[in-house]
Design an enzyme around this catalytic site. Structure first.
Site, PDB file in Angstrom:
ATOM      1  N   PRO A  73      62.340  67.961  10.342  1.00  9.75           N
ATOM      2  CA  PRO A  73      62.677  68.637   9.122  1.00  9.75           C
ATOM      3  C   PRO A  73      62.896  67.457   8.188  1.00  9.75           C
ATOM      4  O   PRO A  73      63.565  66.478   8.586  1.00  9.75           O
ATOM      5  CB  PRO A  73      64.178  69.452   9.550  1.00  9.75           C
ATOM      6  CG  PRO A  73      64.731  68.595  10.941  1.00  9.75           C
ATOM      7  CD  PRO A  73      63.601  68.192  11.620  1.00  9.75           C
ATOM      8  N   TYR A 112      77.457  66.534   9.042  1.00  9.92           N
ATOM      9  CA  TYR A 112      77.579  67.778   8.251  1.00  9.92           C
ATOM     10  C   TYR A 112      78.555  68.469   9.096  1.00  9.92           C
ATOM     11  O   TYR A 112      79.242  68.114  10.107  1.00  9.92           O
ATOM     12  CB  TYR A 112      76.312  68.341   8.268  1.00  9.92           C
ATOM     13  CG  TYR A 112      75.418  67.633   7.377  1.00  9.92           C
ATOM     14  CD1 TYR A 112      75.767  66.903   6.036  1.00  9.92           C
ATOM     15  CD2 TYR A 112      74.108  67.015   7.748  1.00  9.92           C
ATOM     16  CE1 TYR A 112      74.758  66.031   5.260  1.00  9.92           C
ATOM     17  CE2 TYR A 112      73.198  66.301   7.115  1.00  9.92           C
ATOM     18  CZ  TYR A 112      73.424  65.733   5.591  1.00  9.92           C
ATOM     19  OH  TYR A 112      72.861  65.166   5.099  1.00  9.92           O
ATOM     20  N   CYS A 134      64.130  67.162   4.250  1.00 11.69           N
ATOM     21  CA  CYS A 134      64.723  67.600   2.984  1.00 11.69           C
ATOM     22  C   CYS A 134      63.764  67.004   1.817  1.00 11.69           C
ATOM     23  O   CYS A 134      63.423  66.171   1.851  1.00 11.69           O
ATOM     24  CB  CYS A 134      66.151  67.148   2.565  1.00 11.69           C
ATOM     25  SG  CYS A 134      67.305  67.837   3.663  1.00 11.69           S
ATOM     26  N   ALA A 176      66.523  71.014   6.526  1.00 15.26           N
ATOM     27  CA  ALA A 176      67.648  71.479   6.800  1.00 15.26           C
ATOM     28  C   ALA A 176      67.983  72.821   5.527  1.00 15.26           C
ATOM     29  O   ALA A 176      67.766  72.629   4.323  1.00 15.26           O
ATOM     30  CB  ALA A 176      68.661  70.581   6.710  1.00 15.26           C
ATOM     31  N   GLN A 181      65.626  75.007  10.698  1.00 20.65           N
ATOM     32  CA  GLN A 181      67.145  74.285  11.024  1.00 20.65           C
ATOM     33  C   GLN A 181      67.686  74.888   9.995  1.00 20.65           C
ATOM     34  O   GLN A 181      67.758  74.450   8.856  1.00 20.65           O
ATOM     35  CB  GLN A 181      66.758  72.620  10.649  1.00 20.65           C
ATOM     36  CG  GLN A 181      68.395  71.805  11.260  1.00 20.65           C
ATOM     37  CD  GLN A 181      68.059  70.350  10.792  1.00 20.65           C
ATOM     38  OE1 GLN A 181      67.874  69.968   9.589  1.00 20.65           O
ATOM     39  NE2 GLN A 181      67.848  69.695  11.938  1.00 20.65           N
TER      40      GLN A 181
END
Length: 201
Positions: free
Chosen positions: A25, A185, A27, A59, A102
């Protein structure tokens, strides 16, 4: 010479992969109000024609306040689901590569500027900023606005948001769902004494 296992099939649960190359993944910080745009169609479409076994969508925030930046992709509403469906439908027209999503919540690392504008936290009340939340009221950096410590009712709401986003992802026919619990996170914050000094259960 023995052929590399990299190009041999692999199975994860019920997911059959043609090789062992999985696109991670990435961003893009290019969404509008959580909705994918034409940029995502170009980005994901290009990767879906690469020959890898599987493509993971970036994400994806389960709540607006769970975004890393104001330009993150989300899956918390009918609008964000419809925007994602439009992109995925076009990608699947040209590729049968399995798609994975995700799901994420940034916690105290949310409400930041996009990376190419410095990536610093945007405080509540600032343009495109909001109040962050976390296990404990400890900021990621000392000079940042502290997050609000999550109460049990809010924890329940976030759990339900992950579940709702997973249902939306199932409707979008993703081959698999990842739960983001790393990189500092929200879920990772609960696992670390650097960000979690709670005394409750």
């Amino acid at each position: 010479m023995t052929a590399s296992k990299l190009f041999s099939p692999y199975r994860i649960g019920s997911l059959e992969l043609g090789n062992r190359i999985i696109i991670a993944p990435m961003c893009q910080y290019s969404a509008e109000n959580g909705c994918m745009t034409d940029w995502h169609l170009i980005h994901l479409g290009h990767l879906a024609c690469s020959g890898a076994a599987c493509l993971t969508v970036e994400a994806t925030a389960v709540l607006p306040e769970g975004r890393i930046t104001y330009a993150d992709v989300g899956l918390w509403s009918d609008e964000t689901e419809a925007a994602m469906r439009r992109v995925l439908t076009s990608v699947r027209r040209y590729s049968d590569m399995p798609l994975v999503i995700q799901l994420a919540h940034a916690g105290r690392k949310a409400s930041t500027e996009v990376p190419w504008k410095g990536g610093k936290q945007i405080p509540p009340g600032g343009a495109d900023g909001w109040q962050t939340v976390a296990p404990s009221a400890l900021p990621f950096l000392l000079e940042e606005n502290a997050p609000v410590s999550l109460e049990k009712g809010e924890l329940k709401r976030i759990c339900e948001a992950f579940a709702e986003a997973a249902l939306r992802a199932a409707r979008l026919d993703f081959a698999a769902i990842q739960i983001h619990a790393a990189h500092g996170y929200l879920l990772h914050q609960f696992l670390s004494p650097l960000s979690n000094i709670r005394l409750d259960e």
